[in-house]
Design a protein around this motif. Structure first.
Motif, PDB file in Angstrom:
ATOM      1  N   ALA A  32       0.834  -1.202   0.000  1.00 50.70           N
ATOM      2  CA  ALA A  32       0.000   0.000   0.000  1.00 50.70           C
ATOM      3  C   ALA A  32       0.868   1.251   0.000  1.00 50.70           C
ATOM      4  O   ALA A  32       0.483   2.289  -0.544  1.00 50.70           O
ATOM      5  CB  ALA A  32      -0.926  -0.011   1.216  1.00 50.70           C
ATOM      6  N   ARG A  33       2.054   1.137   0.619  1.00 52.42           N
ATOM      7  CA  ARG A  33       2.995   2.255   0.654  1.00 52.42           C
ATOM      8  C   ARG A  33       4.396   1.703   0.867  1.00 52.42           C
ATOM      9  O   ARG A  33       4.570   0.696   1.551  1.00 52.42           O
ATOM     10  CB  ARG A  33       2.641   3.226   1.786  1.00 52.42           C
ATOM     11  CG  ARG A  33       3.539   4.464   1.838  1.00 52.42           C
ATOM     12  CD  ARG A  33       2.969   5.528   2.755  1.00 52.42           C
ATOM     13  NE  ARG A  33       3.070   5.173   4.166  1.00 52.42           N
ATOM     14  CZ  ARG A  33       2.499   5.874   5.142  1.00 52.42           C
ATOM     15  NH1 ARG A  33       1.747   6.925   4.862  1.00 52.42           N
ATOM     16  NH2 ARG A  33       2.637   5.514   6.400  1.00 52.42           N
ATOM     17  N   PRO A  46      -1.214   2.599  -7.291  1.00 55.17           N
ATOM     18  CA  PRO A  46      -2.393   3.378  -6.863  1.00 55.17           C
ATOM     19  C   PRO A  46      -3.643   3.077  -7.679  1.00 55.17           C
ATOM     20  O   PRO A  46      -4.763   3.220  -7.175  1.00 55.17           O
ATOM     21  CB  PRO A  46      -1.945   4.830  -7.055  1.00 55.17           C
ATOM     22  CG  PRO A  46      -0.456   4.785  -7.016  1.00 55.17           C
ATOM     23  CD  PRO A  46      -0.077   3.473  -7.630  1.00 55.17           C
ATOM     24  N   LYS A  47      -3.469   2.675  -8.937  1.00 54.57           N
ATOM     25  CA  LYS A  47      -4.633   2.402  -9.794  1.00 54.57           C
ATOM     26  C   LYS A  47      -5.172   0.991  -9.615  1.00 54.57           C
ATOM     27  O   LYS A  47      -6.121   0.599 -10.306  1.00 54.57           O
ATOM     28  CB  LYS A  47      -4.270   2.654 -11.251  1.00 54.57           C
ATOM     29  CG  LYS A  47      -3.949   4.116 -11.553  1.00 54.57           C
ATOM     30  CD  LYS A  47      -3.649   4.315 -13.034  1.00 54.57           C
ATOM     31  CE  LYS A  47      -3.350   5.776 -13.339  1.00 54.57           C
ATOM     32  NZ  LYS A  47      -3.046   5.996 -14.779  1.00 54.57           N
ATOM     33  N   GLY A  48      -4.583   0.232  -8.701  1.00 49.29           N
ATOM     34  CA  GLY A  48      -5.079  -1.121  -8.451  1.00 49.29           C
ATOM     35  C   GLY A  48      -4.119  -2.192  -8.918  1.00 49.29           C
ATOM     36  O   GLY A  48      -3.207  -1.944  -9.717  1.00 49.29           O
ATOM     37  N   ILE A  49      -4.325  -3.398  -8.406  1.00 54.06           N
ATOM     38  CA  ILE A  49      -3.459  -4.543  -8.682  1.00 54.06           C
ATOM     39  C   ILE A  49      -4.207  -5.539  -9.550  1.00 54.06           C
ATOM     40  O   ILE A  49      -5.366  -5.869  -9.294  1.00 54.06           O
ATOM     41  CB  ILE A  49      -3.041  -5.210  -7.358  1.00 54.06           C
ATOM     42  CG1 ILE A  49      -2.232  -4.223  -6.494  1.00 54.06           C
ATOM     43  CG2 ILE A  49      -2.242  -6.480  -7.605  1.00 54.06           C
ATOM     44  CD1 ILE A  49      -2.071  -4.649  -5.068  1.00 54.06           C
ATOM     45  N   GLY A  82       6.951  -7.305  -0.293  1.00 56.87           N
ATOM     46  CA  GLY A  82       5.576  -6.886  -0.500  1.00 56.87           C
ATOM     47  C   GLY A  82       4.684  -7.142   0.716  1.00 56.87           C
ATOM     48  O   GLY A  82       5.123  -7.426   1.798  1.00 56.87           O
ATOM     49  N   THR A  83       3.401  -7.084   0.461  1.00 53.86           N
ATOM     50  CA  THR A  83       2.396  -7.292   1.491  1.00 53.86           C
ATOM     51  C   THR A  83       1.382  -8.314   0.993  1.00 53.86           C
ATOM     52  O   THR A  83       0.346  -7.958   0.416  1.00 53.86           O
ATOM     53  CB  THR A  83       1.683  -5.966   1.840  1.00 53.86           C
ATOM     54  OG1 THR A  83       2.667  -4.970   2.147  1.00 53.86           O
ATOM     55  CG2 THR A  83       0.770  -6.145   3.039  1.00 53.86           C
ATOM     56  N   PRO A  84       1.664  -9.616   1.191  1.00 50.86           N
ATOM     57  CA  PRO A  84       0.742 -10.649   0.700  1.00 50.86           C
ATOM     58  C   PRO A  84      -0.656 -10.547   1.293  1.00 50.86           C
ATOM     59  O   PRO A  84      -1.614 -11.042   0.695  1.00 50.86           O
ATOM     60  CB  PRO A  84       1.427 -11.954   1.121  1.00 50.86           C
ATOM     61  CG  PRO A  84       2.865 -11.603   1.229  1.00 50.86           C
ATOM     62  CD  PRO A  84       2.891 -10.189   1.736  1.00 50.86           C
ATOM     63  N   SER A  85      -0.791  -9.894   2.459  1.00 47.40           N
ATOM     64  CA  SER A  85      -2.127  -9.775   3.035  1.00 47.40           C
ATOM     65  C   SER A  85      -2.989  -8.751   2.314  1.00 47.40           C
ATOM     66  O   SER A  85      -4.127  -8.505   2.706  1.00 47.40           O
ATOM     67  CB  SER A  85      -2.039  -9.432   4.532  1.00 47.40           C
ATOM     68  OG  SER A  85      -1.245  -8.288   4.748  1.00 47.40           O
ATOM     69  N   LEU A  86      -2.460  -8.154   1.224  1.00 45.71           N
ATOM     70  CA  LEU A  86      -3.310  -7.387   0.318  1.00 45.71           C
ATOM     71  C   LEU A  86      -4.062  -8.308  -0.646  1.00 45.71           C
ATOM     72  O   LEU A  86      -4.997  -7.888  -1.316  1.00 45.71           O
ATOM     73  CB  LEU A  86      -2.478  -6.383  -0.486  1.00 45.71           C
ATOM     74  CG  LEU A  86      -1.865  -5.222   0.294  1.00 45.71           C
ATOM     75  CD1 LEU A  86      -0.990  -4.377  -0.630  1.00 45.71           C
ATOM     76  CD2 LEU A  86      -2.943  -4.361   0.940  1.00 45.71           C
ATOM     77  N   MET A  87      -3.630  -9.561  -0.732  1.00 43.10           N
ATOM     78  CA  MET A  87      -4.310 -10.536  -1.582  1.00 43.10           C
ATOM     79  C   MET A  87      -5.638 -10.962  -0.979  1.00 43.10           C
ATOM     80  O   MET A  87      -5.771 -11.066   0.241  1.00 43.10           O
ATOM     81  CB  MET A  87      -3.437 -11.799  -1.723  1.00 43.10           C
ATOM     82  CG  MET A  87      -2.703 -11.928  -3.019  1.00 43.10           C
ATOM     83  SD  MET A  87      -1.965 -13.582  -3.226  1.00 43.10           S
ATOM     84  CE  MET A  87      -0.668 -13.546  -2.008  1.00 43.10           C
ATOM     85  N   GLN A  88      -6.584 -11.239  -1.846  1.00 44.28           N
ATOM     86  CA  GLN A  88      -7.824 -11.836  -1.382  1.00 44.28           C
ATOM     87  C   GLN A  88      -7.550 -13.256  -0.886  1.00 44.28           C
ATOM     88  O   GLN A  88      -6.726 -13.971  -1.461  1.00 44.28           O
ATOM     89  CB  GLN A  88      -8.856 -11.883  -2.509  1.00 44.28           C
ATOM     90  CG  GLN A  88      -9.307 -10.527  -3.002  1.00 44.28           C
ATOM     91  CD  GLN A  88     -10.033  -9.737  -1.923  1.00 44.28           C
ATOM     92  OE1 GLN A  88     -10.780 -10.297  -1.126  1.00 44.28           O
ATOM     93  NE2 GLN A  88      -9.803  -8.431  -1.907  1.00 44.28           N
ATOM     94  N   ASP A 123      -9.040  -8.406   9.263  1.00 42.38           N
ATOM     95  CA  ASP A 123     -10.346  -9.014   9.046  1.00 42.38           C
ATOM     96  C   ASP A 123     -10.274 -10.204   8.092  1.00 42.38           C
ATOM     97  O   ASP A 123     -11.191 -11.027   8.048  1.00 42.38           O
ATOM     98  CB  ASP A 123     -11.320  -7.978   8.492  1.00 42.38           C
ATOM     99  CG  ASP A 123     -11.713  -6.937   9.524  1.00 42.38           C
ATOM    100  OD1 ASP A 123     -11.522  -7.216  10.732  1.00 42.38           O
ATOM    101  OD2 ASP A 123     -12.182  -5.852   9.136  1.00 42.38           O
ATOM    102  N   ARG A 124      -9.207 -10.275   7.321  1.00 38.49           N
ATOM    103  CA  ARG A 124      -9.076 -11.379   6.361  1.00 38.49           C
ATOM    104  C   ARG A 124      -8.431 -12.620   6.968  1.00 38.49           C
ATOM    105  O   ARG A 124      -8.341 -13.654   6.309  1.00 38.49           O
ATOM    106  CB  ARG A 124      -8.219 -10.922   5.176  1.00 38.49           C
ATOM    107  CG  ARG A 124      -8.785  -9.745   4.406  1.00 38.49           C
ATOM    108  CD  ARG A 124      -7.865  -9.395   3.264  1.00 38.49           C
ATOM    109  NE  ARG A 124      -8.386  -8.276   2.484  1.00 38.49           N
ATOM    110  CZ  ARG A 124      -7.815  -7.804   1.388  1.00 38.49           C
ATOM    111  NH1 ARG A 124      -6.706  -8.348   0.943  1.00 38.49           N
ATOM    112  NH2 ARG A 124      -8.343  -6.792   0.739  1.00 38.49           N
ATOM    113  N   PHE A 125      -7.960 -12.530   8.205  1.00 38.01           N
ATOM    114  CA  PHE A 125      -7.178 -13.623   8.771  1.00 38.01           C
ATOM    115  C   PHE A 125      -7.918 -14.959   8.713  1.00 38.01           C
ATOM    116  O   PHE A 125      -7.339 -15.990   8.381  1.00 38.01           O
ATOM    117  CB  PHE A 125      -6.795 -13.312  10.218  1.00 38.01           C
ATOM    118  CG  PHE A 125      -5.702 -12.281  10.362  1.00 38.01           C
ATOM    119  CD1 PHE A 125      -5.085 -11.722   9.253  1.00 38.01           C
ATOM    120  CD2 PHE A 125      -5.285 -11.870  11.624  1.00 38.01           C
ATOM    121  CE1 PHE A 125      -4.086 -10.772   9.385  1.00 38.01           C
ATOM    122  CE2 PHE A 125      -4.286 -10.927  11.771  1.00 38.01           C
ATOM    123  CZ  PHE A 125      -3.686 -10.376  10.648  1.00 38.01           C
TER     124      PHE A 125
END
Length: 400
Positions: A32-33, A46-49, A82-88, A123-125
């Motif tokens: 995210a940053r 910023p425009k999405g993954i 990276g930040t894998p917890s950005l994944m669904q 919340d995704r945990f």
């Protein structure tokens, strides 16, 4: 001109390192940053993954690496970033399905996902747990509000603690990271923060000293005279304090920066440090695939840019842009650099088999005399705490 498929030029090998294990590293390169201290291969979009595009490319990437590693049993999977917890969570489940369709999964395989403690990701945990993740590595980094702002983190201490509590009730195993040796940090302040953190710890802690890496925002601040970190003596004092407190709390160091209760060690990271075999999947990922027998490895490096990585896979079938055969003294040096990070040290006989030579007895004796290494009763060599703090110099001396 069509790009070369470097993996297609390599021959499958049936050996592997079954005594150490076989790991799969999956790199999710998005954040995210960008944190000011971070030199990892991470990117902000910023425009999405393009999560669907990433998964489609990963399907081909996995198949290409599986061709070179037939018959392996996966003992660990590490979803890093990276930040894998950005994944669904559904995407995590799909990745694990793909891995399981190309290799056999050990019944007790360790499946780790790196996460950040923002409330949305927390919340995704439960979704990640349902997908198969059984170990969470949480990027807390500090429990001090000013330090979190300094480190560029998006969460505050309260959010970190709530995420830790949720993770402990969701995952069988939990680790979290802290960064110390921050500017102006005293021994007393670090002791208080570390003791507080241990109160929330499960079976594992990763405790890293802040270092200024090239091409980071912190490097620019340091060059401008706006950032000063503790000097070597102060950092050594903080390191010794860290080992003492974690040992007293039942989380002794098993590696330079990693501490665990007995049995709580990261199996995936142990695979690296014990010089086992693993494939690296995703943008910028590195791998070590055994060639023929345990004495040679194919080092693989993937394209770092996510979009270029996906494009290369579309054209070639995998994202690997560089390979190198690692054999002889080069393989021995890699084993030495990784293995001497561990409290258990290295197997000298295995080093001799990999490198094709042994250690110079005079150099070993000199390092022992200076308190840098010790020879264990079973013949293994390991660094002392003092030697671990100057590991690169010890490795260079032994490898000479």
């Amino acid at each position: 001109m069509r790009e070369r498929d470097l993996l297609a030029e390599a021959e499958p090998a049936a050996a592997g390192t079954p005594d150490v294990g076989f790991g799969v590293y999956v790199h999710w390169p998005f954040c995210a940053r960008k944190c000011p201290y971070c030199d990892f291969n991470s990117h902000v979009r910023p425009k999405g993954i393009d999560e669907a595009g990433y998964l489609a490319a990963m399907q081909r990437e996995i198949a290409a690496h599986a061709r070179l590693t037939p018959g392996r049993t996966v003992t660990s999977v590490f979803l890093g970033g990276g930040t894998p917890s950005l994944m669904q969570p559904q995407s995590v489940g799909r990745l694990l399905e793909l891995i399981g369709s190309h290799w056999q999964m050990s019944a007790d395989a360790e499946i780790t996902l790196e996460a950040n403690p923002s409330s949305v990701e927390a919340d995704r945990f439960r979704g990640y747990r349902a997908a198969g993740v059984n170990r969470l590595s949480l990027g807390v980094q500090a429990l001090d509000e000013d330090a979190l702002r300094f480190l560029g983190r998006l969460h505050n201490a309260g959010e970190a603690l709530r995420a830790l509590e949720l993770a402990r009730t969701t995952f069988p195993r939990l680790s979290f990271d802290l960064i110390y040796a921050r500017p102006g940090q005293s021994l007393a302040a670090w002791e208080a923060e570390l003791r507080r953190a241990i109160g929330f710890a499960a079976d594992h802690l990763s405790l890293y000293q802040l270092t200024i890496e090239p091409d980071t925002a912190f490097e620019k601040l340091q060059a401008a005279g706006k950032l000063t970190i503790p000097d070597a003596d102060a950092a050594a004092d903080l390191y010794e304090l860290t080992r003492a407190i974690t040992g007293e709390a039942g989380l002794p160091a098993y590696e330079i920066s990693n501490h665990a209760a007995p049995g709580g060690e990261s199996r995936h990271n142990l695979l690296y440090w014990r010089y086992g075999e693993y494939v690296g999947l995703g943008p910028g990922a590195h791998g070590r695939i055994v060639l023929g027998d345990d004495r040679a490895r194919l080092a693989t490096v993937a394209e770092r840019n996510p979009e270029a990585w996906m494009q290369r896979i579309a054209e070639v079938g995998n994202g690997v842009i560089e390979t190198e055969e690692i054999v002889g003294e080069t393989a021995g040096d890699e084993m030495l650099l990784m293995g001497l990070r561990l409290v258990e040290g290295i197997d000298v006989a295995r080093y001799r088999r990999l490198a094709g030579r042994g250690f110079d007895p005079e150099r070993v004796s000199d390092l022992v005399a200076h308190g840098m290494v010790e020879v264990l009763p079973d013949g293994r060599i390991r660094t002392t705490p003092a030697g671990a703090f100057v590991l690169d110099a010890v490795v260079a001396d032994l490898a000479a």
